[in-house]
Design an enzyme around this catalytic site. Structure first.
Site, PDB file in Angstrom:
ATOM      1  N   LYS A   1       0.725  -1.071  -0.024  1.00 28.75           N
ATOM      2  CA  LYS A   1      -0.224   0.142  -0.103  1.00 28.75           C
ATOM      3  C   LYS A   1       0.882   1.186  -0.062  1.00 28.75           C
ATOM      4  O   LYS A   1       0.268   2.187  -0.537  1.00 28.75           O
ATOM      5  CB  LYS A   1      -0.666  -0.067   1.349  1.00 28.75           C
ATOM      6  CG  LYS A   1      -1.750  -1.013   1.348  1.00 28.75           C
ATOM      7  CD  LYS A   1      -2.865  -1.322   0.250  1.00 28.75           C
ATOM      8  CE  LYS A   1      -4.025  -2.166   0.760  1.00 28.75           C
ATOM      9  NZ  LYS A   1      -3.678  -3.709   0.930  1.00 28.75           N
TER      10      LYS A   1
HETATM   11  C1  LIG Z   1      -4.432  -4.771   0.393  1.00 19.38           C
HETATM   12  C2  LIG Z   1      -3.333  -6.146   0.439  1.00 19.38           C
HETATM   13  C3  LIG Z   1      -3.687  -7.115  -0.736  1.00 19.38           C
HETATM   14  C4  LIG Z   1      -4.918  -6.965  -1.715  1.00 19.38           C
HETATM   15  O1  LIG Z   1      -4.555  -5.689  -2.603  1.00 19.38           O
HETATM   16  P1  LIG Z   1      -5.909  -5.278  -3.169  1.00 19.38           P
HETATM   17  O2  LIG Z   1      -5.425  -4.446  -4.188  1.00 19.38           O
HETATM   18  O3  LIG Z   1      -7.004  -4.947  -2.328  1.00 19.38           O
HETATM   19  O4  LIG Z   1      -6.542  -6.409  -4.186  1.00 19.38           O
HETATM   20  C5  LIG Z   1      -2.880  -8.016  -0.726  1.00 19.38           C
HETATM   21  N1  LIG Z   1      -1.699  -8.223   0.200  1.00 19.38           N
HETATM   22  C6  LIG Z   1      -1.551  -7.152   1.105  1.00 19.38           C
HETATM   23  C7  LIG Z   1      -0.102  -7.485   1.991  1.00 19.38           C
HETATM   24  C8  LIG Z   1      -2.430  -6.224   1.087  1.00 19.38           C
HETATM   25  O5  LIG Z   1      -2.024  -5.210   2.154  1.00 19.38           O
END
Ligand SMILES: *Cc1c(COP(=O)(O)O)cnc(C)c1O
Length: 493
Positions: A113
């Site tokens: 993120k």
């Molecule tokens: C948010 C997240 C995901 C999923 O990503 P999306 O964009 O919501 O599909 C997968 N792995 C981790 C560690 C995340 O923080």
């Protein structure tokens, strides 16, 4: 032609500029903003491969963010991708056990993120300035664990903003929760809810669309925006690292320019993999985008059957950031599958709301060929963590393990990049149990130390910080109380 942004649901809604779309987060009709066209990257891949992460980001993002000046975008990018990452490559590519891993966990909160949420606040304050916004921006965020912390880290003490985060109090890992509760910044607020991520996300969307609440905010000098991937400003920065992975494979001589590669993406809200879909439309040679799910495999079923059905049991798993039954970015995919038909998209989203399910047409289903889908259950996830460690002493986090497990049948079809979305230190209990076949000790600190001893990787700065900062008091509430909690924060001085 200049790119503007339009709603997935209303063809007649006013088109807005990139900066306006970022400020608003969600279109007023409840739809998601999409660019009026997807730009093709004309620069040869071999030339792109010479660029640093920041330079590549500029190249990819400039056409989308065309009301940001060159100077503005460069300033935003320099602030977003610098020493706040613990690896100068920002998103290094490594090779383990016959597959490539794009490590997106070198930012301040050790999850992918950060790649978007270190940039989004920069874009947002630039956008506020550009649009002469006098109101304070309130970022409302529902988190399945990682967005909350990454968004708070990005927006902490950013003038003219407040951020309020809601997380499922039983649905995040102990480290994820501690990371949020140790966040500094007088403008950051974090609340646990007695419910799951879907409830948090649904209520946030409802609050966004509450017109009388909007007026009340307006009178008090506030405006909502979003740091979830429903905000296009969160999605666009994620396109960059798909190109960057390709660049690194080229530079390492693993592929030739034009060769197609696969990406396997651990998926929750469908934001990350949708960015891969945009990369493909922009001209990146991608064979399959592999949508990897955990035991909550609503997406696997959708890709395999054409029916989306959220009415099913919800499981809390070892990969909590993927514990989602309503993947909000799928709406953007539906829009493309229907040849940008807003009526169809709106209709499907209404069906989801009313009946909890929808079925796409055969013509739309045929367009799913860009994707493959699969899921890994809890046992398969643990076994995958152990398998990779056995082969070359590398520990992966459970989300990465899901994607890695699901990718296995595809490894022979093309070079395959697994999106490594979090550091193993974010989920020490799960990784420890998987590697040792034994339960983790009580206490996160002890488990972290044991894990460090075993995997022999120094703690990233985020973990050092976690161990030395005291938590704020934990606050929890019922999901129905989210709106009044917001009122308390904003209106009761
Ligand atoms: C948010 C997240 C995901 C999923 O990503 P999306 O964009 O919501 O599909 C997968 N792995 C981790 C560690 C995340 O923080």
């Amino acid at each position: 032609m200049e790119i503007l942004y339009q709603s997935t649901r209303d063809p007649l809604a006013k088109k807005v500029t990139a900066s306006q779309a970022i400020l608003q987060g969600l279109s007023p009709d409840g739809g998601l903003y999409v660019p009026t066209q997807i730009p093709i990257i004309e620069t040869p891949l071999i030339e792109l491969a010479k660029l640093s992460y920041q330079e590549l980001a500029f190249k990819i993002l400039k056409p989308y963010l065309n009301d940001f000046s060159t100077q503005e975008l460069q300033t935003c990018l320099a602030a977003a991708y610098g020493n706040n990452f613990d690896n100068p490559a920002i998103a290094p590519l490594t090779e383990h056990a016959g597959a490539f891993y794009l490590e997106l966990f070198h930012g301040p909160t050790i999850a992918f993120k950060d790649l978007a949420l270190q940039l989004l606040p920069q874009l947002m304050i630039t956008a506020a300035h550009k649009n002469q916004l006098e109101k304070e921006i309130v970022i409302l965020t529902a988190t399945s664990g990682d967005t909350g912390k990454a968004a708070m880290a990005g927006f902490a003490d950013v003038p003219g903003t407040k951020i309020i985060v809601f997380y499922p109090k039983k649905g995040v890992s102990p480290v994820q929760e501690k990371q949020m509760l140790t966040q500094t910044g007088n403008n950051t607020f974090v609340l646990g809810i007695d419910g799951n991520f879907d409830q948090a996300q649904t209520n946030v969307k409802k609050i966004f669309n509450d017109q009388s609440f909007k007026q009340q905010l307006d009178l008090n000098g506030y405006q909502f925006s979003s740091a979830n991937s429903i905000n296009i400003g969160r999605l666009l920065p994620q396109i960059v690292y798909y190109f960057y992975a390709y660049s690194q494979l080229l530079t390492a001589g693993k592929i030739k320019a034009g060769d197609k590669i696969n990406f396997s993406v651990p998926t929750g809200n469908f934001g990350d993999i949708l960015a891969g879909y945009y990369a493909k439309q922009m001209g990146l040679p991608i064979k399959k985008l592999i949508c990897a799910s955990n035991k909550n495999h609503v997406l696997t079923d959708f890709f395999n059957s054409g029916t989306y059905d959220r009415k099913r049991p919800f499981y809390v798993t070892s990969s909590p950031s993927m514990d989602i039954l309503v993947s909000s970015n799928l709406e953007r995919l539906l829009y493309y599958l229907s040849d940008k038909n807003s009526e169809t998209t709106r209709h499907l989203m209404e069906q989801l709301q009313e009946d909890g399910r929808y079925r796409i047409t055969a013509a739309m289903q045929a367009k799913l060929a860009d994707f493959a889908a699969g899921f890994a259950d809890e046992q398969q996830t643990a076994t995958e963590i152990k398998r990779i460690f056995k082969i070359d002493a590398t520990a992966v986090d459970p989300h990465t393990a899901v994607a890695s497990n699901v990718a296995q049948p595809w490894l022979t079809t093309a070079p395959t990049v697994i999106i490594a979305t979090a550091s193993p230190y974010k989920f020490p209990q799960v990784v420890w149990s998987a590697l040792t076949d034994s339960a983790a000790s009580k206490g996160t600190q002890k488990t972290l130390a044991q894990l460090k001893n075993l995997i022999k990787v120094p703690y990233p700065p985020a973990i050092e910080m976690l161990l030395t900062t005291t938590s704020r008091a934990k606050q929890t509430l019922a999901p129905e109380k989210m709106k009044s909690a917001i009122e308390n924060i904003l209106f009761d001085d």
